[in-house]
Design a protein around this motif. Structure first.
Motif, PDB file in Angstrom:
ATOM      1  N   THR A 267     -37.095  25.586  -8.663  1.00  0.00           N
ATOM      2  CA  THR A 267     -37.006  24.805  -9.897  1.00  0.00           C
ATOM      3  C   THR A 267     -38.328  24.818 -10.654  1.00  0.00           C
ATOM      4  OG1 THR A 267     -35.317  23.358  -8.933  1.00  0.00           O
ATOM      5  CG2 THR A 267     -36.523  22.513 -10.843  1.00  0.00           C
TER       6      THR A 267
ATOM      7  N   PRO B  84     -34.372  24.147 -17.589  1.00  0.00           N
ATOM      8  CA  PRO B  84     -33.473  23.379 -16.715  1.00  0.00           C
ATOM      9  C   PRO B  84     -32.163  24.116 -16.486  1.00  0.00           C
ATOM     10  CG  PRO B  84     -33.505  22.450 -18.933  1.00  0.00           C
ATOM     11  CD  PRO B  84     -34.561  23.512 -18.910  1.00  0.00           C
TER      12      PRO B  84
ATOM     13  N   LYS C 264     -25.670  21.933 -16.699  1.00  0.00           N
ATOM     14  CA  LYS C 264     -24.807  21.079 -15.888  1.00  0.00           C
ATOM     15  C   LYS C 264     -23.584  21.836 -15.376  1.00  0.00           C
ATOM     16  CE  LYS C 264     -26.099  16.682 -18.047  1.00  0.00           C
ATOM     17  NZ  LYS C 264     -25.623  15.503 -18.798  1.00  0.00           N
TER      18      LYS C 264
END
Length: 298
Positions: free
Chosen positions: A56, A62, A65
């Protein structure tokens, strides 16, 4: 990573899973299947967590989802496969379970054609047949009358095939194999421990008696083995991965001889040779055809 290196990762996964089959069998003497699954995947989650954190930190942005949702689906398939296999071992023999689990080598190319509309390289079909035949011979060349455990293990093979197919889709597209691994492990840990708490009694003595098996299955079979699978599948196809992962039957037989004093029949050695040949043709024939095509176009 080259395709050959990826296949070596998958072969290593087959080796640690094969040894883990012994741990799965002996652990059931002390602890229930659901608690065994839950605790092994708790350990696997701990193994994968620092790798996922490191991944990460290196990522450029990011993770969507939608990727997390897809990883959860993979975890559900993994939990379903692990549960049906482990519960099936209560009412079937190790011989039958080893052979029937290996049927995912046939299910994966079928599911790939049906759901993804992708046509595998033609060599996958004879190789899948060879691997299945090899696993059958390695199991002794015969199956007892099907029990409820046998039926559960066939269902398990289907769930393994679904997990393999989903990993093949999402591991490469997201570029986050460690996050995928940690998520699928966490799903199995939560569901396994929850189901164990609801349906199986547990005490510290049982955990202590099964601790060596839990640690091996958690750290090696689940943590290291499935991580290597996810990493390797980023650079190869799901049907080809299934061929190499089916080597777990070969390694299960080998570790059964070394650790449990079991024997391999002459027919079993023929099965080992056939499985090895299936892995070789999957690796060699596409490369030979590629080289031939390049030479023809030169």
């Amino acid at each position: 990573m080259t395709r050959i290196q990826a296949n070596l990762f998958l072969l290593f996964s087959g080796a640690v899973w094969g040894a883990g089959f012994v741990a799965q069998s002996t652990a059931m003497d002390a602890i229930g299947p659901l608690w065994f699954i839950g605790l092994r995947f708790v350990i696997a989650t701990v193994v994968a967590a620092p790798l996922a954190l490191w991944e990460t930190r290196k990522a450029r942005g990011p993770m969507p989802k939608s990727s997390i949702r897809n990883f959860i689906w993979i975890g559900l398939a993994l939990f379903a496969g692990a549960t049906t296999q482990q519960v099936g071992l209560l009412t079937t023999s190790v011989t039958n379970s080893g052979f029937l689990t290996g049927l995912y080598v046939v299910f994966v190319p079928m599911l790939t054609v049906i759901f993804l509309r992708r046509k595998p390289h033609w060599v996958i079909w004879p190789a899948a047949f060879m691997a299945t035949l090899g696993i059958f011979l390695l199991s002794g060349g015969e199956l007892a009358r099907l029990t409820s455990g046998d039926v559960l293990t066939i269902v398990c093979a289907m769930f393994w095939a679904i997990q393999l197919m989903l990993v093949g889709i999402f591991a490469g597209s997201t570029g986050r194999p460690m996050a995928l691994s940690m998520t699928q492990f966490a799903v199995c840990a939560v569901l396994g421990c929850t189901a164990g708490a609801l349906f199986e009694p547990l005490d510290l003595t049982a955990v202590a008696n099964a601790l060596p098996e839990i640690l091996y299955a958690g750290f090696f079979s689940s943590g290291i083995g499935f991580i290597c699978q996810v990493v390797g599948q980023r650079y190869t196809t799901a049907p080809q991965a299934a061929i190499f992962l089916s080597s777990e039957a070969l390694f299960a037989a080998l570790f059964g001889v070394l650790l449990l004093g079991e024997t391999i029949t002459p027919l079993g050695y023929v099965g080992c040779a056939i499985i090895f040949a299936a892995m070789l043709i999957v690796e060699i024939i596409p490369e030979l055809m590629k080289a031939k095509a390049v030479a023809a176009g030169a």
